[in-house]
Design a protein around this motif. Structure first.
Motif, PDB file in Angstrom:
ATOM      1  N   THR A  37       0.917  -1.334   0.086  1.00 24.76           N
ATOM      2  CA  THR A  37      -0.056  -0.136  -0.122  1.00 24.76           C
ATOM      3  C   THR A  37       0.875   1.342  -0.057  1.00 24.76           C
ATOM      4  N   THR A  38       0.731   2.231  -0.827  1.00 27.91           N
ATOM      5  CA  THR A  38       1.462   3.461  -0.958  1.00 27.91           C
ATOM      6  C   THR A  38       0.612   4.518  -0.321  1.00 27.91           C
ATOM      7  N   ILE A  39       1.207   5.404   0.244  1.00 29.26           N
ATOM      8  CA  ILE A  39       0.621   6.664   0.846  1.00 29.26           C
ATOM      9  C   ILE A  39      -0.694   7.030   0.087  1.00 29.26           C
ATOM     10  N   GLU A  40      -0.324   7.282  -1.308  1.00 35.38           N
ATOM     11  CA  GLU A  40      -1.619   7.747  -2.296  1.00 35.38           C
ATOM     12  C   GLU A  40      -2.692   6.891  -2.100  1.00 35.38           C
ATOM     13  N   SER A  41      -2.416   5.593  -1.951  1.00 32.35           N
ATOM     14  CA  SER A  41      -3.619   4.521  -1.799  1.00 32.35           C
ATOM     15  C   SER A  41      -4.098   4.699  -0.431  1.00 32.35           C
ATOM     16  N   PHE A  42      -3.421   4.864   0.476  1.00 33.88           N
ATOM     17  CA  PHE A  42      -3.749   5.131   2.032  1.00 33.88           C
ATOM     18  C   PHE A  42      -4.724   6.327   1.891  1.00 33.88           C
ATOM     19  N   PHE A  43      -4.069   7.427   1.376  1.00 30.09           N
ATOM     20  CA  PHE A  43      -4.853   8.629   1.182  1.00 30.09           C
ATOM     21  C   PHE A  43      -6.228   8.418   0.741  1.00 30.09           C
ATOM     22  N   ARG A  44      -6.302   7.947  -0.342  1.00 34.29           N
ATOM     23  CA  ARG A  44      -7.628   7.718  -1.256  1.00 34.29           C
ATOM     24  C   ARG A  44      -8.531   7.133  -0.391  1.00 34.29           C
ATOM     25  N   THR A  45      -8.014   6.045   0.440  1.00 41.41           N
ATOM     26  CA  THR A  45      -9.020   5.106   1.199  1.00 41.41           C
ATOM     27  C   THR A  45      -9.592   5.919   2.358  1.00 41.41           C
ATOM     28  N   ILE A  46      -8.813   6.830   2.870  1.00 38.54           N
ATOM     29  CA  ILE A  46      -9.255   7.730   4.046  1.00 38.54           C
ATOM     30  C   ILE A  46     -10.240   8.590   3.538  1.00 38.54           C
ATOM     31  N   VAL A  47      -9.980   9.278   2.257  1.00 36.41           N
ATOM     32  CA  VAL A  47     -10.877  10.250   1.761  1.00 36.41           C
ATOM     33  C   VAL A  47     -12.286   9.342   1.413  1.00 36.41           C
ATOM     34  N   GLU A  48     -12.247   8.492   0.991  1.00 36.41           N
ATOM     35  CA  GLU A  48     -13.523   7.821   0.754  1.00 36.41           C
ATOM     36  C   GLU A  48     -14.264   7.356   2.056  1.00 36.41           C
ATOM     37  N   ARG A  49     -13.611   6.915   3.091  1.00 35.84           N
ATOM     38  CA  ARG A  49     -14.245   6.633   4.372  1.00 35.84           C
ATOM     39  C   ARG A  49     -14.830   7.900   5.260  1.00 35.84           C
ATOM     40  N   ILE A  50     -14.111   8.978   4.859  1.00 38.49           N
ATOM     41  CA  ILE A  50     -14.905  10.014   5.633  1.00 38.49           C
ATOM     42  C   ILE A  50     -15.710  10.860   4.840  1.00 38.49           C
ATOM     43  N   GLY A  51     -15.791  10.575   3.490  1.00 41.43           N
ATOM     44  CA  GLY A  51     -16.752  10.952   2.634  1.00 41.43           C
ATOM     45  C   GLY A  51     -16.366  12.621   1.778  1.00 41.43           C
ATOM     46  N   LEU A  52     -14.951  12.924   1.954  1.00 40.34           N
ATOM     47  CA  LEU A  52     -14.492  14.153   1.397  1.00 40.34           C
ATOM     48  C   LEU A  52     -14.668  14.275  -0.083  1.00 40.34           C
ATOM     49  N   GLN A  53     -15.235  14.953  -0.546  1.00 44.63           N
ATOM     50  CA  GLN A  53     -15.074  15.443  -2.202  1.00 44.63           C
ATOM     51  C   GLN A  53     -14.132  16.081  -2.548  1.00 44.63           C
ATOM     52  N   LYS A  54     -14.083  17.266  -1.858  1.00 39.95           N
ATOM     53  CA  LYS A  54     -12.937  18.287  -2.214  1.00 39.95           C
ATOM     54  C   LYS A  54     -11.684  18.122  -1.487  1.00 39.95           C
ATOM     55  N   LYS A  55     -11.003  17.176  -1.987  1.00 39.99           N
ATOM     56  CA  LYS A  55      -9.753  16.498  -1.525  1.00 39.99           C
ATOM     57  C   LYS A  55      -8.407  16.969  -1.739  1.00 39.99           C
ATOM     58  N   ASP A  56      -8.293  17.830  -3.042  1.00 42.22           N
ATOM     59  CA  ASP A  56      -7.159  18.200  -3.496  1.00 42.22           C
ATOM     60  C   ASP A  56      -5.984  18.975  -2.443  1.00 42.22           C
ATOM     61  N   CYS A  57      -6.818  19.667  -1.463  1.00 41.83           N
ATOM     62  CA  CYS A  57      -5.794  20.494  -0.802  1.00 41.83           C
ATOM     63  C   CYS A  57      -5.534  19.922   0.805  1.00 41.83           C
TER      64      CYS A  57
END
Length: 328
Positions: A37-57
């Motif tokens: 698992t990369t940080i990018e994949s880890f980050f994406r999983t967190i974003v999905e878990r919390i329902g964050l839409q505007k994630k770029d920042c």
């Protein structure tokens, strides 16, 4: 605890690491990841878990008691964890990294707005964004509504509402009385609107959205030797360590180059001024690569914004030209 023990995944034989990622308010999410698992994949999983839409920042950071550093998307969490001497003291932190003037669209995302609000509260309470007592009272009043708490419970959690640098300037009972009086006079009782008002007030701080890095100056022109470098969407600022008094500021339009080294003595340096004979500032800091990466991130965003702006102007000019020809 920041991490758990690895356990075998049924049917695959892959070892999973149980990992907690923390947020600025102390809450956390627990996830399972393997060695690939990369940080990018880890980050994406967190974003999905919390329902964050505007994630770029937003980004992930590696943090302990006295160190905080942005982690590269290509790195692997399990490899980072192996370097931690004390897994109870180290953890991954998820928070906003990029702060731009135009953030209305981002604040329309309720999850992003909640995260930005909580990060603003943290920076106000810890004194990272310093405010005088009068402003602190108004901020605290909005925080009551934005946090959806009962005003009568304020006395039990007053230190969570009053900035640490000014807390001792008044008695707790006086703080409570002033905040509740201000709370009663506010024009809104809506949580979402109160969060926006709090963020708006926090933006009045000259330090809002600035990332700070402790450094040792290697320049005879800069005294004292220990300074703080601040980086935001405008450029680089150099502050005194004691009270964050501004010593100099350098806009990106004035900076000709910057660099960092990852040697045993990590150095960050930048040049500014006359292109033929520029002034060079160098700093010894463990954050050398993080400073350079943060600057590059803002430069990339600004260049992209300028490019998009030029394309929009060309499209508008083309549309105007076609309209004029059609009228003829």
């Amino acid at each position: 605890m920041a991490t758990g023990t690895g356990t075998g995944t049924a049917g695959t034989g892959t070892t999973k690491e149980i990992l907690k990622v923390k947020f600025i308010d102390g809450s956390s999410k627990t996830l399972a990841l393997d060695c690939n698992t990369t940080i990018e994949s880890f980050f994406r999983t967190i974003v999905e878990r919390i329902g964050l839409q505007k994630k770029d920042c937003f980004s992930l950071f590696e943090k302990n008691e006295d160190f905080e550093n942005y982690v590269d998307l290509n790195d692997k969490p399990t490899e980072i964890i192996k370097k931690w001497k004390n897994k109870d003291a180290n953890y991954f932190l998820f928070k906003k990294r990029v702060f731009l003037l135009e953030d209305e669209e981002e604040l329309q995302d309720p999850v992003a707005r909640e995260l930005i609000f909580k990060q603003a509260v943290y920076c106000v309470i810890t004194g990272e964004y310093p405010f005088p007592a009068e402003d602190a009272i108004r901020l605290a009043a909005y925080q009551i509504i934005a946090s959806d708490i009962a005003p009568r419970s304020l006395s039990n959690s007053l230190p969570n509402f009053v900035p640490q640098p000014v807390f001792s300037s008044r008695k707790p009972s006086e703080w409570e009385q002033l905040i509740l009086r201000q709370h009663e006079s506010l024009p809104t009782t809506v949580k979402e609107q109160a969060q926006l008002e709090y963020i708006k007030l926090a933006k009045n701080s000259p330090f809002y959205g600035m990332t700070f890095f402790a450094c040792k100056s290697l320049n005879s022109r800069i005294t004292p030797s220990k300074v703080i470098i601040g980086v935001n969407f405008e450029g680089i600022r150099i502050f005194k360590t004691k009270n964050k008094e501004l010593m100099s500021e350098h806009l990106y339009t004035d900076i000709s180059s910057w660099s960092s080294s990852a040697s045993s003595q990590p150095i960050f340096a930048f040049e500014f001024g006359n292109l033929i004979d520029p002034t060079r500032y160098s700093f010894e800091t463990k954050y050398a690569q993080a400073i350079a990466a943060t600057i590059q991130m803002y430069i990339d965003i600004l260049v992209k914004m300028l490019k998009n702006g030029d394309e929009e102007e060309q499209s508008e000019a083309s549309a105007t030209s076609e309209t004029t020809e059609g009228a003829q």
